[in-house]
Design a protein around this motif. Structure first.
Motif, PDB file in Angstrom:
ATOM      1  N   THR A 182      36.159  40.061  55.996  1.00 54.87           N
ATOM      2  CA  THR A 182      36.705  39.249  57.080  1.00 54.87           C
ATOM      3  C   THR A 182      36.501  39.932  58.428  1.00 54.87           C
ATOM      4  O   THR A 182      36.185  39.292  59.426  1.00 54.87           O
ATOM      5  CB  THR A 182      38.210  38.982  56.844  1.00 54.87           C
ATOM      6  N   HIS A 183      36.660  41.247  58.445  1.00 54.03           N
ATOM      7  CA  HIS A 183      36.494  42.011  59.685  1.00 54.03           C
ATOM      8  C   HIS A 183      35.049  42.468  59.898  1.00 54.03           C
ATOM      9  O   HIS A 183      34.783  43.280  60.782  1.00 54.03           O
ATOM     10  CB  HIS A 183      37.455  43.204  59.699  1.00 54.03           C
ATOM     11  N   GLU A 184      34.132  41.954  59.089  1.00 60.53           N
ATOM     12  CA  GLU A 184      32.696  42.209  59.238  1.00 60.53           C
ATOM     13  C   GLU A 184      32.311  43.674  59.068  1.00 60.53           C
ATOM     14  O   GLU A 184      31.450  44.202  59.757  1.00 60.53           O
ATOM     15  CB  GLU A 184      32.186  41.643  60.570  1.00 60.53           C
ATOM     16  N   PHE A 185      32.971  44.333  58.115  1.00 65.79           N
ATOM     17  CA  PHE A 185      32.556  45.662  57.681  1.00 65.79           C
ATOM     18  C   PHE A 185      31.347  45.474  56.765  1.00 65.79           C
ATOM     19  O   PHE A 185      31.269  44.482  56.047  1.00 65.79           O
ATOM     20  CB  PHE A 185      33.645  46.331  56.833  1.00 65.79           C
ATOM     21  N   ALA A 186      30.437  46.413  56.759  1.00 67.10           N
ATOM     22  CA  ALA A 186      29.363  46.441  55.767  1.00 67.10           C
ATOM     23  C   ALA A 186      29.899  47.228  54.573  1.00 67.10           C
ATOM     24  O   ALA A 186      30.398  48.337  54.731  1.00 67.10           O
ATOM     25  CB  ALA A 186      28.124  47.121  56.339  1.00 67.10           C
ATOM     26  N   SER A 187      29.811  46.654  53.388  1.00 68.79           N
ATOM     27  CA  SER A 187      30.350  47.300  52.195  1.00 68.79           C
ATOM     28  C   SER A 187      29.434  48.417  51.704  1.00 68.79           C
ATOM     29  O   SER A 187      28.226  48.234  51.588  1.00 68.79           O
ATOM     30  CB  SER A 187      30.536  46.277  51.077  1.00 68.79           C
ATOM     31  N   GLY A 235      32.669  50.081  55.034  1.00 74.75           N
ATOM     32  CA  GLY A 235      33.904  50.174  54.270  1.00 74.75           C
ATOM     33  C   GLY A 235      33.692  50.389  52.785  1.00 74.75           C
ATOM     34  O   GLY A 235      32.669  49.994  52.220  1.00 74.75           O
ATOM     35  N   VAL A 236      34.676  51.022  52.167  1.00 76.64           N
ATOM     36  CA  VAL A 236      34.716  51.255  50.725  1.00 76.64           C
ATOM     37  C   VAL A 236      36.095  50.841  50.234  1.00 76.64           C
ATOM     38  O   VAL A 236      37.111  51.232  50.830  1.00 76.64           O
ATOM     39  CB  VAL A 236      34.485  52.747  50.380  1.00 76.64           C
ATOM     40  N   ALA A 237      36.140  50.052  49.168  1.00 70.50           N
ATOM     41  CA  ALA A 237      37.399  49.626  48.566  1.00 70.50           C
ATOM     42  C   ALA A 237      37.677  50.468  47.324  1.00 70.50           C
ATOM     43  O   ALA A 237      36.782  50.674  46.499  1.00 70.50           O
ATOM     44  CB  ALA A 237      37.328  48.147  48.196  1.00 70.50           C
ATOM     45  N   VAL A 238      38.907  50.949  47.209  1.00 73.68           N
ATOM     46  CA  VAL A 238      39.306  51.794  46.082  1.00 73.68           C
ATOM     47  C   VAL A 238      40.583  51.219  45.474  1.00 73.68           C
ATOM     48  O   VAL A 238      41.539  50.923  46.201  1.00 73.68           O
ATOM     49  CB  VAL A 238      39.576  53.246  46.553  1.00 73.68           C
ATOM     50  N   GLY A 259      30.390  49.822  48.811  1.00 71.01           N
ATOM     51  CA  GLY A 259      30.742  49.831  47.399  1.00 71.01           C
ATOM     52  C   GLY A 259      32.233  49.898  47.163  1.00 71.01           C
ATOM     53  O   GLY A 259      33.036  49.840  48.096  1.00 71.01           O
ATOM     54  N   SER A 260      32.572  50.023  45.898  1.00 73.99           N
ATOM     55  CA  SER A 260      33.983  50.090  45.502  1.00 73.99           C
ATOM     56  C   SER A 260      34.117  50.985  44.276  1.00 73.99           C
ATOM     57  O   SER A 260      33.137  51.221  43.567  1.00 73.99           O
ATOM     58  CB  SER A 260      34.519  48.697  45.195  1.00 73.99           C
ATOM     59  N   VAL A 261      35.336  51.451  44.071  1.00 79.96           N
ATOM     60  CA  VAL A 261      35.634  52.286  42.908  1.00 79.96           C
ATOM     61  C   VAL A 261      36.947  51.820  42.309  1.00 79.96           C
ATOM     62  O   VAL A 261      37.933  51.659  43.024  1.00 79.96           O
ATOM     63  CB  VAL A 261      35.784  53.780  43.285  1.00 79.96           C
ATOM     64  N   LYS A 262      36.934  51.607  40.982  1.00 77.84           N
ATOM     65  CA  LYS A 262      38.152  51.292  40.239  1.00 77.84           C
ATOM     66  C   LYS A 262      38.480  52.480  39.354  1.00 77.84           C
ATOM     67  O   LYS A 262      37.620  52.948  38.614  1.00 77.84           O
ATOM     68  CB  LYS A 262      37.954  50.063  39.359  1.00 77.84           C
ATOM     69  N   GLY A 263      39.703  52.943  39.440  1.00 78.80           N
ATOM     70  CA  GLY A 263      40.129  54.059  38.603  1.00 78.80           C
ATOM     71  C   GLY A 263      41.292  53.667  37.717  1.00 78.80           C
ATOM     72  O   GLY A 263      42.024  52.723  38.014  1.00 78.80           O
ATOM     73  N   THR A 264      41.460  54.417  36.648  1.00 75.06           N
ATOM     74  CA  THR A 264      42.557  54.177  35.717  1.00 75.06           C
ATOM     75  C   THR A 264      43.477  55.388  35.704  1.00 75.06           C
ATOM     76  O   THR A 264      43.021  56.523  35.568  1.00 75.06           O
ATOM     77  CB  THR A 264      42.020  53.912  34.294  1.00 75.06           C
ATOM     78  N   LEU A 298      40.858  43.891  48.807  1.00 75.89           N
ATOM     79  CA  LEU A 298      40.402  44.893  49.778  1.00 75.89           C
ATOM     80  C   LEU A 298      39.039  44.516  50.351  1.00 75.89           C
ATOM     81  O   LEU A 298      38.802  44.648  51.560  1.00 75.89           O
ATOM     82  CB  LEU A 298      40.350  46.276  49.129  1.00 75.89           C
ATOM     83  N   GLU A 299      38.143  44.043  49.494  1.00 76.51           N
ATOM     84  CA  GLU A 299      36.827  43.628  49.977  1.00 76.51           C
ATOM     85  C   GLU A 299      36.924  42.380  50.858  1.00 76.51           C
ATOM     86  O   GLU A 299      36.150  42.224  51.801  1.00 76.51           O
ATOM     87  CB  GLU A 299      35.861  43.415  48.805  1.00 76.51           C
TER      88      GLU A 299
END
Length: 184
Positions: A139-144, A115-118, A146-151, A133-134
């Motif tokens: 909780t659902h045992e996804f392997a992360s 998974g990826v959180a955006v 990474g994540s991205v934060k945008g403006t 999101l993470e």
């Protein structure tokens, strides 16, 4: 489909969709099949807390669009899930979507995926949106991956956020390397 991107924004072509789309675009360039789903205009009802899913192994609410979307999640290898930031957290549509996945938690039906959180914010609050999101992914045992934060505030603003666009492209490249390890 290997990579599913979900935009939880109520703007079909808003900044969240753009940032999720950047990751998916990079995957497509690398030869990885993707699909994009917008939650805009979809009816996603909230969890009733009825606990009937413990027995049925699925959510008993049937008169909305949640099941159609979650079926796609269950078939993907990588989920890229994005939300705009509303009051320092995910928007209501994303929260409803996440809460309903409780029905899949009992038997760990989503475990083992990546998974990826955006998150996109106007000027602050995306860190907590990413945490939510993470938390869902963990909780659902996804392997992360990474994540991205945008403006961005107005449609397309996030495309001018060079740092987030570069990070989104890097995550897309990482997904390609993971799913196509012998790809040059």
């Amino acid at each position: 489909m290997r990579v599913l991107g979900i935009s939880g924004s109520m703007r079909k072509k808003g900044n969240t969709a753009e940032l999720v789309g950047t990751i998916l675009g990079r995957c497509e360039e690398g030869g990885v099949k993707t699909e994009f789903v917008s939650l805009a205009g979809r009816k996603i009802l909230h969890c009733l807390g009825c606990e009937k899913c413990r027995e049925t192994k699925k959510c008993v609410i049937e008169n909305d669009d949640w099941d159609e979307v979650i079926q796609k999640v269950m078939k993907c290898d990588v989920l890229v899930i994005g939300s705009p930031t509303y009051y320092y957290d995910v928007g209501g549509q994303v929260k409803n979507f996440i809460d309903r996945t409780y029905s899949l938690y009992h038997d760990r039906q989503l475990a083992g995926k990546k998974g990826v959180a955006v998150a996109v914010h106007a000027n602050k609050g995306a860190s907590r949106t990413i945490q939510t999101l993470e938390g869902f992914l963990s909780t659902h045992e996804f392997a992360s991956l990474g994540s991205v934060k945008g403006t961005g505030y107005h449609e397309g603003d996030v495309l001018k956020d060079e740092e987030s666009m570069k990070k989104a492209q890097k995550i897309g490249d990482k997904i390609v390397r993971l799913l196509k390890p012998h790809h040059d």
